[in-house]
Design an enzyme around this catalytic site. Structure first.
Site, PDB file in Angstrom:
ATOM      1  N   SER A 239      30.453  -0.356  -5.700  1.00  0.00           N
ATOM      2  CA  SER A 239      30.331   0.974  -5.640  1.00  0.00           C
ATOM      3  C   SER A 239      31.244   1.829  -4.678  1.00  0.00           C
ATOM      4  O   SER A 239      31.693   2.749  -5.142  1.00  0.00           O
ATOM      5  CB  SER A 239      28.730   1.106  -4.772  1.00  0.00           C
ATOM      6  OG  SER A 239      28.688   0.408  -3.646  1.00  0.00           O
ATOM      7  N   HIS A 269      24.810  -5.828  -8.190  1.00  0.00           N
ATOM      8  CA  HIS A 269      25.144  -5.142  -6.783  1.00  0.00           C
ATOM      9  C   HIS A 269      23.730  -4.663  -6.234  1.00  0.00           C
ATOM     10  O   HIS A 269      22.835  -5.317  -5.987  1.00  0.00           O
ATOM     11  CB  HIS A 269      25.974  -4.136  -7.343  1.00  0.00           C
ATOM     12  CG  HIS A 269      26.696  -3.475  -6.169  1.00  0.00           C
ATOM     13  ND1 HIS A 269      26.704  -3.972  -4.689  1.00  0.00           N
ATOM     14  CD2 HIS A 269      27.413  -2.023  -5.962  1.00  0.00           C
ATOM     15  CE1 HIS A 269      27.335  -3.095  -3.996  1.00  0.00           C
ATOM     16  NE2 HIS A 269      27.825  -2.190  -4.807  1.00  0.00           N
ATOM     17  N   HIS A 316      27.354 -13.969  -2.263  1.00  0.00           N
ATOM     18  CA  HIS A 316      28.103 -12.904  -1.979  1.00  0.00           C
ATOM     19  C   HIS A 316      29.739 -13.240  -2.447  1.00  0.00           C
ATOM     20  O   HIS A 316      30.094 -14.493  -2.486  1.00  0.00           O
ATOM     21  CB  HIS A 316      27.974 -12.590  -0.370  1.00  0.00           C
ATOM     22  CG  HIS A 316      28.609 -11.139  -0.289  1.00  0.00           C
ATOM     23  ND1 HIS A 316      29.872 -10.794  -0.335  1.00  0.00           N
ATOM     24  CD2 HIS A 316      27.952 -10.101  -0.343  1.00  0.00           C
ATOM     25  CE1 HIS A 316      29.878  -9.316  -0.054  1.00  0.00           C
ATOM     26  NE2 HIS A 316      28.815  -8.913   0.034  1.00  0.00           N
ATOM     27  N   ARG A 325      23.654  -8.196   8.206  1.00  0.00           N
ATOM     28  CA  ARG A 325      22.721  -7.054   7.625  1.00  0.00           C
ATOM     29  C   ARG A 325      21.249  -7.701   7.413  1.00  0.00           C
ATOM     30  O   ARG A 325      20.249  -7.106   7.422  1.00  0.00           O
ATOM     31  CB  ARG A 325      23.306  -6.196   6.285  1.00  0.00           C
ATOM     32  CG  ARG A 325      24.597  -5.721   6.761  1.00  0.00           C
ATOM     33  CD  ARG A 325      25.180  -5.019   5.458  1.00  0.00           C
ATOM     34  NE  ARG A 325      25.245  -5.926   4.542  1.00  0.00           N
ATOM     35  CZ  ARG A 325      25.694  -5.794   3.208  1.00  0.00           C
ATOM     36  NH1 ARG A 325      25.987  -4.667   2.924  1.00  0.00           N
ATOM     37  NH2 ARG A 325      26.136  -6.833   2.371  1.00  0.00           N
ATOM     38  N   ASP A 371      20.164  -7.760   0.532  1.00  0.00           N
ATOM     39  CA  ASP A 371      19.252  -7.340  -0.393  1.00  0.00           C
ATOM     40  C   ASP A 371      17.905  -8.145  -0.376  1.00  0.00           C
ATOM     41  O   ASP A 371      17.044  -7.730  -0.489  1.00  0.00           O
ATOM     42  CB  ASP A 371      19.717  -7.432  -1.772  1.00  0.00           C
ATOM     43  CG  ASP A 371      20.662  -6.154  -2.048  1.00  0.00           C
ATOM     44  OD1 ASP A 371      20.603  -5.035  -1.592  1.00  0.00           O
ATOM     45  OD2 ASP A 371      21.388  -6.307  -2.724  1.00  0.00           O
TER      46      ASP A 371
END
Ligand code: CMX
Length: 433
Positions: A239, A269, A316, A325, A371
């Protein structure tokens, strides 16, 4: 033989060449980089510059030099809230300076003055099929506003490289201020019987978003946390890179962000957060509608891998440790929803998945990414329509990529144009006859 059949034969004949190059000659150098890097999506090639965030493979992301914890602690917060103003975070991303509360509130006021969404955006959204994916609706809403671009007008009036950042900044801020209403409108139109809730401009970005979604506090704090966590992950992810790439052609912020969001909508993604949730629901359903045993879960993970699918939310391209995160959201869950059944499954997956992925032997990073945790929090607060989750990611990601392209313009970065080679050239370098 028809075109498609000929193409299929060509593809079947070509594939072993690429596989051979990767498997047997991946380490052969092509200039400074290897054949594996050239074919394999440019991993590790240093060719992008950004000062907005930096991703260390072992430590994870730092925004403007601060860790996630430092950002959450140091930036000013609305009274009585646990997470910072998203508007203050925008100030921080752009400048690298931690704003005072007064400075953050100036941005809050500035956003309010720009927040009104043109009616034609809603008209376009309403004209689109209701079963369109929410990311398609979201990206279209931004694209259709391109006629508002101040950069575009500036360019048409006579471009000046030194001052071009100004109208880029204006466009970026105009867009960000409108995102909560656009996103919440899509949600209420698509999933809540077409019952949009009018904005309340007395609230900040996170507060107003929660209000328009129709979800009570502490969802406002969840929104602030979520948008900040998902904002930026340096420049090479799909992105961020897409937004930067499109902007490098002097495309304006509307064109660039819309393109970046289309990249975010890919399952490898940003769409992974929706996939994690649907996958966990499947675990839940297939294993009897209750928290599964560890043995059942291990079997389910192996079945997923053996079917050729990836374990969503794990792995990743850069990180080689648990994503901070992920950890930050896990801490939220431990504090506010420790007994939630889905959270328990996510925790159990965290216990077993890294070992299984290591044994499987393919993924370079067996640890969870952002995610794998985020959908569970949304679900807990009643946002169960998981194909909307990537829109939430997109609202957050907009802050990072728009800060980046504002700076791209300020520094006059060049149009992107990496060089291609042919497969035959790679074979020549590899010495394949
Ligand atoms: N489950 C199973 N296999 C995995 C895997 C996972 N979670 N992650 C990587 N692999 C596999 C890859 O598919 C690849 O297999 P092939 O050689 O057969 O193609 C192999 O391991 C090597 O891949 P890698 O170098 O470790 O990972 P990449 O940099 O190519 O891809 C990513 C990174 C995120 C796309 C990949 O780990 C993945 O597909 N993860 C699941 C989807 C996901 O969680 N995406 C969200 C990423 C977060 C974000 O959006 O920023």
């Amino acid at each position: 033989m028809g075109l498609k059949e000929v193409l299929k034969q060509k593809i079947d004949a070509h594939r072993p060449r690429t596989t051979k190059l990767l498997k047997e000659f991946g380490n052969v150098k092509l200039g400074e980089y290897t054949i594996e890097q050239c074919i394999g999506g440019g991993r590790g090639i240093k060719s992008l510059v950004t000062d907005i965030s930096y991703l260390d493979p072992m430590e994870g992301i730092r925004f403007r030099g601060l860790t996630i914890d430092e950002v959450m602690t140091k930036l000013p917060k609305p009274d009585g809230k646990d997470y910072p103003y998203v508007e203050g975070f925008w100030y921080f991303l752009l400048t690298g300076d931690v704003p005072t509360k007064e400075q953050a509130l100036e941005v809050v006021a500035d956003f309010k003055s720009r927040a009104q969404v043109p009616q034609y955006v809603f008209d376009v959204l309403r004209a689109m099929p209701r079963d369109e994916h929410p990311m398609t609706l979201f990206s279209t809403a931004i694209l259709v506003m391109q006629r508002e671009s101040k950069f575009c007008k500036f360019y048409n009036a006579g471009f000046n490289k030194m001052t071009a950042w100004d109208s880029m900044y204006e466009d970026a801020t105009d867009i960000l201020a409108k995102l909560p209403e656009i996103a919440a409108y899509i949600y209420r139109m698509k999933y809540k019987g077409d019952t949009p809730i009018a904005p309340d401009y007395s609230l900040d970005f996170g507060g107003n978003f929660a209000h328009m979604m129709g979800i009570k506090p502490p969802y406002d704090d969840v929104a602030r946390m979520y948008f900040i966590l998902h904002s930026d992950h340096e420049s090479g992810n799909v992105s961020a890179h897409t937004t930067h790439l499109v902007a490098s052609a002097l495309s304006d912020a509307y064109l660039s962000l819309s393109a970046g969001l289309n990249g975010l909508a890919g399952p490898l993604h940003g769409l992974a957060n929706q996939e994690v949730l649907s996958w966990i629901q499947e675990v839940y359903r297939k294993l009897g509608g209750k928290v599964p045993t560890k043995e059942d879960l291990v079997k389910f993970l192996w079945d997923t891998l053996n079917s050729g699918a990836v374990i969503p939310g794990y792995g990743h391209a850069v990180l080689r440790k648990t994503d901070p995160r992920y950890t930050s959201q896990r801490e939220y869950c431990l504090k506010y929803m420790p007994d939630d059944e889905l959270f328990k499954i996510v925790s159990m997956i965290y216990e077993v998945a890294p070992g299984i992925l290591q044994e499987h032997g393919k993924a370079k990073n067996p640890w969870p990414n952002v995610d794998s945790q985020s959908g569970v929090i949304q679900w807990y607060y009643g946002l169960t329509e998981y194909d909307f989750y990537t829109v939430l990611f997109g609202v957050g990601r907009a802050f990072g990529v728009l800060a980046n392209i504002t700076w791209d313009r300020a520094l006059g970065y060049a149009i992107e144009r990496p060089k291609s080679v042919t497969t035959a050239m790679l074979e020549e370098v590899a010495g394949i006859k």
